[in-house]
Write a protein that holds these residues in place. Structure first.
Motif, PDB file in Angstrom:
ATOM      1  N   PRO A  37      51.475  31.003  24.338  1.00 40.87           N
ATOM      2  CA  PRO A  37      51.426  32.182  25.218  1.00 40.87           C
ATOM      3  C   PRO A  37      50.085  32.908  25.087  1.00 40.87           C
ATOM      4  O   PRO A  37      49.459  32.892  24.027  1.00 40.87           O
ATOM      5  CB  PRO A  37      52.564  33.070  24.712  1.00 40.87           C
ATOM      6  N   LYS A  38      49.649  33.504  26.171  1.00 42.52           N
ATOM      7  CA  LYS A  38      48.360  34.192  26.214  1.00 42.52           C
ATOM      8  C   LYS A  38      48.192  35.179  25.048  1.00 42.52           C
ATOM      9  O   LYS A  38      47.113  35.290  24.471  1.00 42.52           O
ATOM     10  CB  LYS A  38      48.232  34.921  27.552  1.00 42.52           C
ATOM     11  N   ALA A  39      49.257  35.873  24.681  1.00 44.53           N
ATOM     12  CA  ALA A  39      49.183  36.863  23.602  1.00 44.53           C
ATOM     13  C   ALA A  39      48.890  36.230  22.240  1.00 44.53           C
ATOM     14  O   ALA A  39      48.441  36.913  21.331  1.00 44.53           O
ATOM     15  CB  ALA A  39      50.489  37.654  23.535  1.00 44.53           C
ATOM     16  N   LEU A  40      49.144  34.919  22.098  1.00 43.75           N
ATOM     17  CA  LEU A  40      48.935  34.250  20.809  1.00 43.75           C
ATOM     18  C   LEU A  40      47.725  33.322  20.792  1.00 43.75           C
ATOM     19  O   LEU A  40      47.423  32.733  19.747  1.00 43.75           O
ATOM     20  CB  LEU A  40      50.184  33.445  20.435  1.00 43.75           C
ATOM     21  N   ARG A  42      44.513  33.817  20.758  1.00 39.90           N
ATOM     22  CA  ARG A  42      43.484  34.204  19.785  1.00 39.90           C
ATOM     23  C   ARG A  42      43.865  33.784  18.363  1.00 39.90           C
ATOM     24  O   ARG A  42      43.021  33.354  17.594  1.00 39.90           O
ATOM     25  CB  ARG A  42      43.256  35.714  19.843  1.00 39.90           C
ATOM     26  N   ARG A  43      45.144  33.859  18.042  1.00 40.41           N
ATOM     27  CA  ARG A  43      45.620  33.482  16.709  1.00 40.41           C
ATOM     28  C   ARG A  43      45.375  31.996  16.427  1.00 40.41           C
ATOM     29  O   ARG A  43      45.050  31.613  15.319  1.00 40.41           O
ATOM     30  CB  ARG A  43      47.103  33.805  16.582  1.00 40.41           C
ATOM     31  N   ASN A  78      56.977  25.713  22.987  1.00 38.51           N
ATOM     32  CA  ASN A  78      56.254  26.972  23.121  1.00 38.51           C
ATOM     33  C   ASN A  78      56.056  27.593  21.750  1.00 38.51           C
ATOM     34  O   ASN A  78      57.018  27.779  20.999  1.00 38.51           O
ATOM     35  CB  ASN A  78      57.010  27.947  24.023  1.00 38.51           C
ATOM     36  N   SER A  80      55.476  30.512  19.097  1.00 37.79           N
ATOM     37  CA  SER A  80      55.977  31.883  19.004  1.00 37.79           C
ATOM     38  C   SER A  80      55.276  32.555  17.831  1.00 37.79           C
ATOM     39  O   SER A  80      54.446  31.943  17.154  1.00 37.79           O
ATOM     40  CB  SER A  80      57.493  31.885  18.788  1.00 37.79           C
ATOM     41  N   HIS A  81      55.641  33.794  17.560  1.00 36.30           N
ATOM     42  CA  HIS A  81      55.072  34.506  16.408  1.00 36.30           C
ATOM     43  C   HIS A  81      55.502  33.858  15.093  1.00 36.30           C
ATOM     44  O   HIS A  81      54.850  34.017  14.074  1.00 36.30           O
ATOM     45  CB  HIS A  81      55.483  35.988  16.427  1.00 36.30           C
TER      46      HIS A  81
END
Length: 152
Positions: A37-40, A42-43, A78, A80-81
């Motif tokens: 996902p876009k939010a992850l 960078r990680r 997918n 996830s955190h």
């Protein structure tokens, strides 16, 4: 005691605690597709490299039957955190990164599934001008056609 891993052929959305040993072939596709996902992004952007082996666990499994398939597998993994990715320093099985297809096989095929990724070897001998396209979702994009010559 040896560490156990799940098989890709067993993937389903019935659990989250998947544990895989994988070679990363392409960061945008592969034999089973994984999505970050876009939010992850960078990680993981600087922590996963192509052509290296990783232990990966804790994915959300999604049925991609309705989406464009870049692999034959029905499922996509997918991140996830909770996803964990660890580099394997000494890979335990060889990397078979490409599924090479003869250009003659493509030319003689009755039908080619254009949603599948294929690998060919040849020399790029020309290109056409990029064509402006609008996707089915209304997004503007470009497509570049290249001319490839069989080295045989």
């Amino acid at each position: 005691m040896a560490e156990s891993f799940d098989l890709l052929m067993d993937v389903s959305p019935k659990k989250l605690a998947w544990n895989f040993l994988v070679h990363v072939v392409r960061l945008w596709g592969g034999r089973i597709q994984a999505s970050v996902p876009k939010a992850l992004v960078r990680r993981w952007n600087d922590n996963i490299d192509e052509f290296k082996m990783y232990k990966m666990s804790n994915f959300i499994v999604v049925d991609k039957r309705e989406k464009t398939k870049t692999s034959m597998n029905r499922w996509t993994l997918n991140f996830s955190h909770r996803t964990v990715v660890l580099l394997v320093e000494n890979p335990t099985f060889p990397l078979q990164a490409f599924r090479l297809t003869q250009i003659s096989e493509l030319l003689n095929a009755d039908r080619i599934n254009d949603s599948q990724l294929i690998d060919i070897m040849g020399e790029v001998v020309g290109k056409e001008d990029p064509k402006e396209l609008i996707t089915s979702k209304g997004k503007e994009t470009k497509r570049l056609a290249i001319l490839v010559e069989d080295l045989e």
